[in-house]
Structures are given as C-alpha cells and as structure tokens.
Design an enzyme around this catalytic site. Structure first.
Site, PDB file in Angstrom:
ATOM      1  N   GLY A  96      -4.396  -4.767   5.667  1.00 18.81           N
ATOM      2  CA  GLY A  96      -3.349  -4.559   6.666  1.00 18.81           C
ATOM      3  C   GLY A  96      -3.639  -3.312   7.477  1.00 18.81           C
ATOM      4  N   GLU A 156     -11.225   0.655  -3.453  1.00 17.91           N
ATOM      5  CA  GLU A 156     -11.551   0.261  -2.088  1.00 17.91           C
ATOM      6  C   GLU A 156     -12.217   1.428  -1.362  1.00 17.91           C
ATOM      7  OE1 GLU A 156      -7.999  -1.273  -0.291  1.00 17.91           O
ATOM      8  OE2 GLU A 156      -8.832  -1.242   1.733  1.00 17.91           O
ATOM      9  N   SER A 204       0.848  -1.185   0.000  1.00 16.65           N
ATOM     10  CA  SER A 204       0.000   0.000   0.000  1.00 16.65           C
ATOM     11  C   SER A 204       0.888   1.242   0.000  1.00 16.65           C
ATOM     12  CB  SER A 204      -0.883  -0.035   1.257  1.00 16.65           C
ATOM     13  OG  SER A 204      -1.643   1.140   1.372  1.00 16.65           O
ATOM     14  N   ASP A 221     -14.011  -2.071   2.641  1.00 15.53           N
ATOM     15  CA  ASP A 221     -13.110  -2.280   3.772  1.00 15.53           C
ATOM     16  C   ASP A 221     -13.869  -1.843   5.029  1.00 15.53           C
ATOM     17  OD1 ASP A 221     -11.173  -1.985   5.770  1.00 15.53           O
ATOM     18  OD2 ASP A 221      -9.765  -0.839   4.574  1.00 15.53           O
ATOM     19  N   LYS A 227     -10.126  -7.683   7.198  1.00 18.37           N
ATOM     20  CA  LYS A 227      -9.155  -7.344   8.241  1.00 18.37           C
ATOM     21  C   LYS A 227      -9.680  -7.944   9.535  1.00 18.37           C
ATOM     22  CE  LYS A 227      -7.654  -2.864   6.401  1.00 18.37           C
ATOM     23  NZ  LYS A 227      -7.945  -1.413   6.455  1.00 18.37           N
ATOM     24  N   ASP A 268      -7.316   2.953  -2.991  1.00 16.69           N
ATOM     25  CA  ASP A 268      -8.058   2.934  -1.731  1.00 16.69           C
ATOM     26  C   ASP A 268      -8.359   4.370  -1.302  1.00 16.69           C
ATOM     27  OD1 ASP A 268      -9.150   2.491   0.768  1.00 16.69           O
ATOM     28  OD2 ASP A 268      -7.371   1.553   1.629  1.00 16.69           O
ATOM     29  N   ASN A 313     -10.455   5.230   1.410  1.00 17.30           N
ATOM     30  CA  ASN A 313     -10.766   5.408   2.845  1.00 17.30           C
ATOM     31  C   ASN A 313     -11.908   6.401   3.069  1.00 17.30           C
ATOM     32  OD1 ASN A 313      -7.451   4.742   3.202  1.00 17.30           O
ATOM     33  ND2 ASN A 313      -8.857   3.689   4.596  1.00 17.30           N
ATOM     34  N   LYS A 337      -1.074  -0.843  -4.422  1.00 16.31           N
ATOM     35  CA  LYS A 337      -2.306  -0.123  -4.063  1.00 16.31           C
ATOM     36  C   LYS A 337      -1.931   1.325  -3.796  1.00 16.31           C
ATOM     37  CE  LYS A 337      -4.803  -0.083   0.343  1.00 16.31           C
ATOM     38  NZ  LYS A 337      -5.545  -0.930   1.308  1.00 16.31           N
ATOM     39  N   LEU A 338      -2.633   2.230  -4.475  1.00 14.48           N
ATOM     40  CA  LEU A 338      -2.393   3.657  -4.266  1.00 14.48           C
ATOM     41  C   LEU A 338      -3.489   4.221  -3.384  1.00 14.48           C
ATOM     42  CD1 LEU A 338      -1.567   4.872  -7.912  1.00 14.48           C
ATOM     43  CD2 LEU A 338       0.020   4.013  -6.159  1.00 14.48           C
ATOM     44  N   LYS A 339      -3.098   4.929  -2.353  1.00 16.07           N
ATOM     45  CA  LYS A 339      -4.072   5.670  -1.561  1.00 16.07           C
ATOM     46  C   LYS A 339      -4.504   6.878  -2.390  1.00 16.07           C
ATOM     47  CE  LYS A 339      -4.200   3.500   2.415  1.00 16.07           C
ATOM     48  NZ  LYS A 339      -5.474   3.005   2.970  1.00 16.07           N
TER      49      LYS A 339
HETATM   50  O1  SMG Z   1      -0.555  -2.698   6.733  1.00 14.29           O
HETATM   51  O2  SMG Z   1       0.122  -2.620   4.684  1.00 14.29           O
HETATM   52  C1  SMG Z   1      -0.517  -2.167   5.621  1.00 14.29           C
HETATM   53  C2  SMG Z   1      -1.343  -0.928   5.425  1.00 14.29           C
HETATM   54  C3  SMG Z   1      -2.381  -1.131   4.397  1.00 14.29           C
HETATM   55  O3  SMG Z   1      -3.329   0.804   3.459  1.00 14.29           O
HETATM   56  C4  SMG Z   1      -3.378   0.005   4.344  1.00 14.29           C
HETATM   57  N1  SMG Z   1      -4.301   0.049   5.315  1.00 14.29           N
HETATM   58  O4  SMG Z   1      -7.549   1.322   4.661  1.00 14.29           O
HETATM   59  O5  SMG Z   1      -6.613  -0.441   3.992  1.00 14.29           O
HETATM   60  C5  SMG Z   1      -6.571   0.595   4.631  1.00 14.29           C
HETATM   61  C6  SMG Z   1      -5.336   1.034   5.373  1.00 14.29           C
HETATM   62  C7  SMG Z   1      -5.684   1.281   6.802  1.00 14.29           C
HETATM   63  C8  SMG Z   1      -4.573   1.719   7.641  1.00 14.29           C
HETATM   64  S1  SMG Z   1      -4.128   3.351   7.353  1.00 14.29           S
HETATM   65  C9  SMG Z   1      -3.628   3.929   8.871  1.00 14.29           C
HETATM   66 MG    MG Z   2      -8.632   0.295   3.105  1.00 14.95          MG
END
Ligand code: SMG
Ligand code: MG
Length: 380
Positions: A300, A223, A145, A248, A272, A198, A200, A171-173
C-alpha cells in the site's frame, strides 16, 4: 482483453488529505497526503487512476511534482500523438506501457495513466478490474501497517486497537533503535498473531547479526531491510537470518522480480502497482513469482479509495497468499474521497462493479483539491 479506447481529455488533479495520525517510517513522518489523481475522459466513460508518489523523494526517487511534470511534458503527449492514439484504438490499455516505454523510469506516473485508461475502458464495457486481471477471490484479507512510535506502550495500544478492529496481520515499521524491542513487546502481549516488519532500506549488511535477533520471533517476513539496489546484499543476508526476506523498493518490474528470485535475494515479493508501472506489470510479477513458487502480497502507498479499490482487485488473484497492506479508509483518512472502504471480519470485499469500482464523490473531491487542469487531447 479490452477493446480499444479513444481519449478525449485527461484531467490532472492534486489533492491534499490530512492523515488521522502521523505515520512515521524509517525515512520520515507523514502528516498528510498530497496525491495526484488522473481522470481520463473517453467518448464512452471516465476512468480514474491515482499516482502513488509522495510529496518528497524519500520512499523512492519519484515524487509528485516530477510525476505531474513528466505526465504533462512527455507521457500525455506520447499517448496523444498519432502513433499513441492508433495503438490505444487498436489495443486499449495494454498498449499504454509500450507507447510510454521510450521514457525511462517514472513508473508511478505511467501506472496512474495506464490505470485511468484501463478503468475508462472497463467502465465502458461494464467489466470489473478484478475479472480483467484474473482475480478469483470475493474478499481479501486485510493487514495493517503500523508506524514507528515514541513509546512501546503507545505501540501496544495502537496494535491492540487494530486487532480489535479485525485486522488479520500486523506489520511494524522498523529502523535501527526500533526493531527487536517493539517486536518482542508485540509478541509478548499479543502472542502468535501473523506479524511482519518493514525497514524501508534502513539497514546494511553489517547489521546482519543484529537482524538475526529477530529470528526467534517467527515473523512472516522482513521487508526491504537493505538499499533498493542492493540485490546481492539481500541474497547474502538471506543466508545469515532465518526470517524470510521480502522485497518492496527493489522490485521495479517482472524482470527485476525474476532476477531477485533467481539470486535468492527474496523469498516473497511485495507488489505495488505504482512502483512497477501499473496493474498489468503487477500481474506479470504475480505470474513470475507463482512460476517460482514464491508468495506475493499487495503493498500500500496510503492510497485513497480509488487506488485502494484497485489494489483489492489485484489482491484477489490466486498467488496473493499473504494478507496485503489493505486497510480500511479510516486507517488513514477521516473522510476518504470515495465511499469509505471498510473491513468486515478482517477482510475487504472485492469490487464487482465496472472498472475499479468506486468513484470520487464530487463534493468531497472539490473540497480537497489544491489544483486541477484539463488537457484536451481530442483530434477532429
Ligand atoms: O497504504 O497501508 C498503506 C501503507 C503501507 O507501510 C506501508 N507502505 O514501504 O510498504 C511500504 C510503505 C510505503 C509508504 S510509506 C509513506
Ligand atoms: Mg515497504
């Protein structure tokens, strides 16, 4: 099935680990991880669990201080009560969720306790978590990520570095203002790599037309584009964009997973264990998705080696057909609290040792500990 467990003590330990680089998402920038570890001591073994709540309630309503408080004030006393002890002795870890079910929410705390109890039980019996959960794979593919950056050039460098390390999926935020352009740039530079995004919860249904601009890039999935409780919005959005929607934050249980799938709110589920109350519920979500022909993958939460090793075990189940956010220890931590987890040829080996596998290295653990308390739950 496990054989039952008798808890003598539970240790709650807060640790602080600096991240190797700031990790920016649509809800903020993280520079270190404040984690809560649970150690369960039985007559036969010790078991570990990691609470994945963040320091602030930004990913979800749960945050670390409340998770510790709810454990101390409610969850641990329930497990230590006569009824709780009886259930654990009879049924072991599968009884944990039932004993804790009167208390609403706080799934991340419940998950950490259940994991530690399950781990203690499995270690005492010399069995691995992967086998216990129904894992079939010996290795699992590693995705990574990638946080939001200031500049596209920086993003391309970082993505290039991860691809060179062997990660099989990026995966790109994303967030409004950092979505189409970074995706376009990564596609142009790196071609046809497995790529997903993703958000969020950073968008609303009004952004549907904008999000449709991601359609030509052939992403594996988007996501959690919309709010956690906007199940109908996701179902509507799914009709307006061609990128498959993965949920998610919205998926809190096997029941919400079934509802989301039935509504057409998601094509894919990010599982998760912390978010859904534990590994046993995570397996039920896997089963629900499989029954509907939907793919799942393991998310994760910047876990240490403890949480991550358990995630690898989960990801070895047959329905985990997409690469998880299962990166090497050094993706986030210069020094993990366990032996570092590594990737080889883009994959991570599923632990075969008892329980979840690795344990914290005591000297490292002591150095990163910010507070620790032992709760005696033994009875004469
Ligand atoms: O553990 O590789 C990891 C992080 C993966 O991007 C990740 N997690 O929304 O999926 C998600 C984020 C939540 C944690 S961001 C603080
Ligand atoms: Mg996510």
């Amino acid at each position: 099935m496990t054989q039952g467990v008798d808890i003598e003590a539970i240790e709650l330990r807060r640790i602080a680990l600096p991240l190797v680089a700031p990790f920016r998402t649509s809800f903020g920038t993280q520079t270190d991880r404040d984690a809560l570890l649970v150690k369960v001591v039985t007559g036969d073994a010790e078991g570990w669990g990691e609470c994945v709540a963040d320091a602030d309630p930004l990913y979800s309503s749960e945050y670390i201080a409340t998770q510790e408080e709810v454990m101390r004030g409610f969850l641990i006393p329930a497990l230590a009560s006569d009824a709780g002890r009886h259930a654990l002795r009879q049924h072991g870890a599968p009884a944990v969720a039932r004993v804790l079910s009167p208390f609403k929410g706080h799934r991340m705390a419940k998950a950490a306790l259940e994991t530690a109890i399950l781990d203690a039980e499995l270690r005492a019996e010399g069995r691995s978590l992967a086998r216990e959960l129904g894992g079939v794979a010996a290795t699992v593919p590693s995705g990574v990520s990638v946080g939001i950056m200031d500049e596209i050039a920086q993003l391309l460098d970082v993505v290039g570095g991860y691809l060179a390390e062997g990660y099989v999926r990026i995966k790109l935020k994303i967030e409004p203002g950092w979505d189409v352009e970074p995706v376009r740039a990564v596609r142009e530079r790196f071609g046809d790599i497995p790529l997903q995004v993703d958000a969020n919860t950073a968008y609303t249904l009004r952004d549907a037309r904008h999000l449709a601009r991601l359609d030509p890039f052939d992403l594996l999935l988007i996501e959690q584009p919309l709010e956690e409780d906007d199940m109908l919005g996701h179902a509507d959005l799914a009709k307006l964009i061609s990128t498959p929607i993965c949920l998610d934050e919205s998926i809190l249980s096997a029941q919400t997973a079934a509802a989301a799938i039935r509504l057409g709110a998601c094509e894919i589920v990010n599982i998760k264990p912390g978010r859904v109350g534990g590994y046993l519920e995570a397996v039920r979500i896997h089963d629900v998705a499989a029954a509907h022909g939907k793919a799942v993958w393991c998310g994760g939460m910047l876990e240490t080696g403890i949480g991550r090793a358990a995630n690898v075990a989960l990801a070895s189940l047959p329905g985990f057909t997409l690469p998880g956010d299962i990166s090497a220890s050094h993706r986030f931590y210069a020094r993990d609290i366990t032996e570092p987890l590594r990737i080889q040829d883009g994959h991570m080996r599923v632990p075969t040792g008892p329980g979840l596998g690795p344990t914290p290295i005591p000297e490292i653990l002591d150095e990163v500990t910010t507070s620790v308390g032992l709760i005696d739950v033994s009875r004469p």
